[in-house]
Motif scaffolding. Structure first.
Motif, PDB file in Angstrom:
ATOM      1  N   GLN A   1       0.823  -1.207   0.000  1.00  0.00           N
ATOM      2  CA  GLN A   1       0.000   0.000   0.000  1.00  0.00           C
ATOM      3  C   GLN A   1       0.854   1.253   0.000  1.00  0.00           C
ATOM      4  OE1 GLN A   1      -2.278  -0.897   3.470  1.00  0.00           O
ATOM      5  NE2 GLN A   1      -3.877  -1.991   2.350  1.00  0.00           N
ATOM      6  N   ALA A   2       1.941   1.238   0.777  1.00  0.00           N
ATOM      7  CA  ALA A   2       2.824   2.404   0.798  1.00  0.00           C
ATOM      8  C   ALA A   2       3.422   2.657  -0.580  1.00  0.00           C
ATOM      9  CB  ALA A   2       3.928   2.192   1.834  1.00  0.00           C
ATOM     10  N   LEU A   3       3.840   1.585  -1.263  1.00  0.00           N
ATOM     11  CA  LEU A   3       4.417   1.737  -2.600  1.00  0.00           C
ATOM     12  C   LEU A   3       3.383   2.224  -3.603  1.00  0.00           C
ATOM     13  CD1 LEU A   3       6.633  -1.491  -2.766  1.00  0.00           C
ATOM     14  CD2 LEU A   3       7.375   0.859  -2.313  1.00  0.00           C
ATOM     15  N   VAL A   4       2.172   1.660  -3.532  1.00  0.00           N
ATOM     16  CA  VAL A   4       1.115   2.046  -4.469  1.00  0.00           C
ATOM     17  C   VAL A   4       0.699   3.500  -4.245  1.00  0.00           C
ATOM     18  CG1 VAL A   4      -1.287   1.626  -5.110  1.00  0.00           C
ATOM     19  CG2 VAL A   4       0.269  -0.301  -4.791  1.00  0.00           C
ATOM     20  N   LEU A   5       0.503   3.890  -2.985  1.00  0.00           N
ATOM     21  CA  LEU A   5       0.094   5.262  -2.684  1.00  0.00           C
ATOM     22  C   LEU A   5       1.183   6.258  -3.074  1.00  0.00           C
ATOM     23  CD1 LEU A   5      -1.617   4.724   0.781  1.00  0.00           C
ATOM     24  CD2 LEU A   5      -2.742   5.439  -1.328  1.00  0.00           C
ATOM     25  N   LEU A   6       2.443   5.918  -2.791  1.00  0.00           N
ATOM     26  CA  LEU A   6       3.538   6.818  -3.155  1.00  0.00           C
ATOM     27  C   LEU A   6       3.629   6.985  -4.667  1.00  0.00           C
ATOM     28  CD1 LEU A   6       6.007   8.497  -2.366  1.00  0.00           C
ATOM     29  CD2 LEU A   6       7.356   6.379  -2.391  1.00  0.00           C
ATOM     30  N   SER A   7       3.481   5.873  -5.396  1.00  0.00           N
ATOM     31  CA  SER A   7       3.528   5.956  -6.858  1.00  0.00           C
ATOM     32  C   SER A   7       2.408   6.840  -7.393  1.00  0.00           C
ATOM     33  CB  SER A   7       3.428   4.546  -7.460  1.00  0.00           C
ATOM     34  OG  SER A   7       4.490   3.726  -7.019  1.00  0.00           O
TER      35      SER A   7
ATOM     36  N   ILE B   1       2.695  10.579  -9.390  1.00  0.00           N
ATOM     37  CA  ILE B   1       2.192  10.723 -10.761  1.00  0.00           C
ATOM     38  C   ILE B   1       0.988  11.658 -10.841  1.00  0.00           C
ATOM     39  CG2 ILE B   1       1.153   9.486 -12.703  1.00  0.00           C
ATOM     40  CD1 ILE B   1       2.777   7.032 -11.819  1.00  0.00           C
ATOM     41  N   ALA B   2       0.031  11.454  -9.911  1.00  0.00           N
ATOM     42  CA  ALA B   2      -1.249  12.149 -10.018  1.00  0.00           C
ATOM     43  C   ALA B   2      -1.530  13.133  -8.891  1.00  0.00           C
ATOM     44  CB  ALA B   2      -2.390  11.123 -10.089  1.00  0.00           C
ATOM     45  N   GLY B   3      -0.718  13.157  -7.852  1.00  0.00           N
ATOM     46  CA  GLY B   3      -0.954  14.090  -6.758  1.00  0.00           C
ATOM     47  C   GLY B   3      -1.689  13.438  -5.597  1.00  0.00           C
ATOM     48  N   PRO B   4      -2.150  14.251  -4.631  1.00  0.00           N
ATOM     49  CA  PRO B   4      -2.811  13.743  -3.427  1.00  0.00           C
ATOM     50  C   PRO B   4      -4.070  12.943  -3.751  1.00  0.00           C
ATOM     51  CG  PRO B   4      -2.218  16.051  -3.171  1.00  0.00           C
ATOM     52  CD  PRO B   4      -2.022  15.716  -4.617  1.00  0.00           C
TER      53      PRO B   4
END
Length: 247
Positions: free
Chosen positions: A184-190, A194-197
């Motif tokens: 989840q941390a990797l997916v959210l950071l990615s 790319i797309a912002g908050p």
């Protein structure tokens, strides 16, 4: 003549690669959990974001400690040399040591996993939801929390009836859910790069997707082990005829 590579031969090259990758993935939530414990122990300033943890610290402390043990120690259960004995060494002292290590680790991992799942469910149901979360994410946490709990229980039932394949499959699924925080941390950071908050809906979708990714990878390795087991159990003559046809 064309050489053939058996599933067991292919798997020997990744004996330590898989647990190493799992440990690296687990370090993300482990470090975050250690920071949270430091806040609680050091009397950090109470903010709206952490007030629920100071008001009721036992569930979050239990969750952090048990998830840390479960994710780091559990990674070594994916080393075949520790999970099963070598048929060529059947009955040897070395084989007995590897099996006893697996069983001893399991006696730690099962209660740790159960406490991690139960404490996570408690926090989901009784802690005040932070502003970044929403009801959709709460539902997902309950689904996957009960999924982890149920997988561990089914794994225990399987080992009691000596069904080692089912035991390994269910415990693999439970572990995949447990280390979801790292994915989840990797997916959210990615996504943020790319797309912002994210808003509540996007956050829920991304976190749910991370759990699904882990379970898909877990099913891949479960099927891989089944293929290797089927190959080992295949009669030698049948295997030889099949290899000659493919040569």
């Amino acid at each position: 003549m064309t050489s053939t590579t058996t599933p067991s031969a292919r798997s020997r090259g990744i004996n330590w690669g898989v647990p190493a990758a799992l440990i690296i993935l687990s370090l993300i939530p482990v470090i975050a959990g250690a920071a949270r414990l430091t806040q609680l122990a050091g009397g950090a300033t109470v903010t709206p974001e952490n007030a629920r943890f100071f008001a009721s610290p036992i569930p979050v402390v239990t969750h952090i400690v048990t998830v840390t043990v479960y994710s780091l120690l559990g990674a070594f259960q994916f080393v075949p040399a520790l999970r099963r004995g070598n048929p060529r060494q059947r009955g040897s002292q070395r084989q007995r040591r590897t099996w006893s290590w697996h069983q001893a680790a399991g006696r730690v991992l099962v209660p740790a996993g159960l406490l991690a799942a139960l404490s996570g469910l408690w926090m989901s149901m009784f802690y005040t939801l932070p502003e970044t979360d929403g009801q959709s994410l709460l539902v997902l946490r309950l689904i996957f929390g009960f999924g982890m709990l149920g997988s561990i229980m089914l794994g225990l039932l399987a080992i009691r009836r000596r069904d080692f394949a089912a035991h390994g499959a269910w415990m693999t699924r439970a572990y995949a859910i447990a280390v979801g925080a790292g994915t989840q941390a990797l997916v959210l950071l990615s996504w943020m790069l790319i797309a912002g908050p994210t808003d509540q809906t996007v956050r829920a979708v991304l976190m749910g997707a991370a759990w699904v990714i882990n379970l898909v990878v877990a099913e891949y390795f479960i099927q891989r082990r089944r293929s290797a087991r089927k190959f080992r159990e295949e009669p030698r003559a049948t295997r030889r005829r099949r290899e000659l046809k493919s040569a």
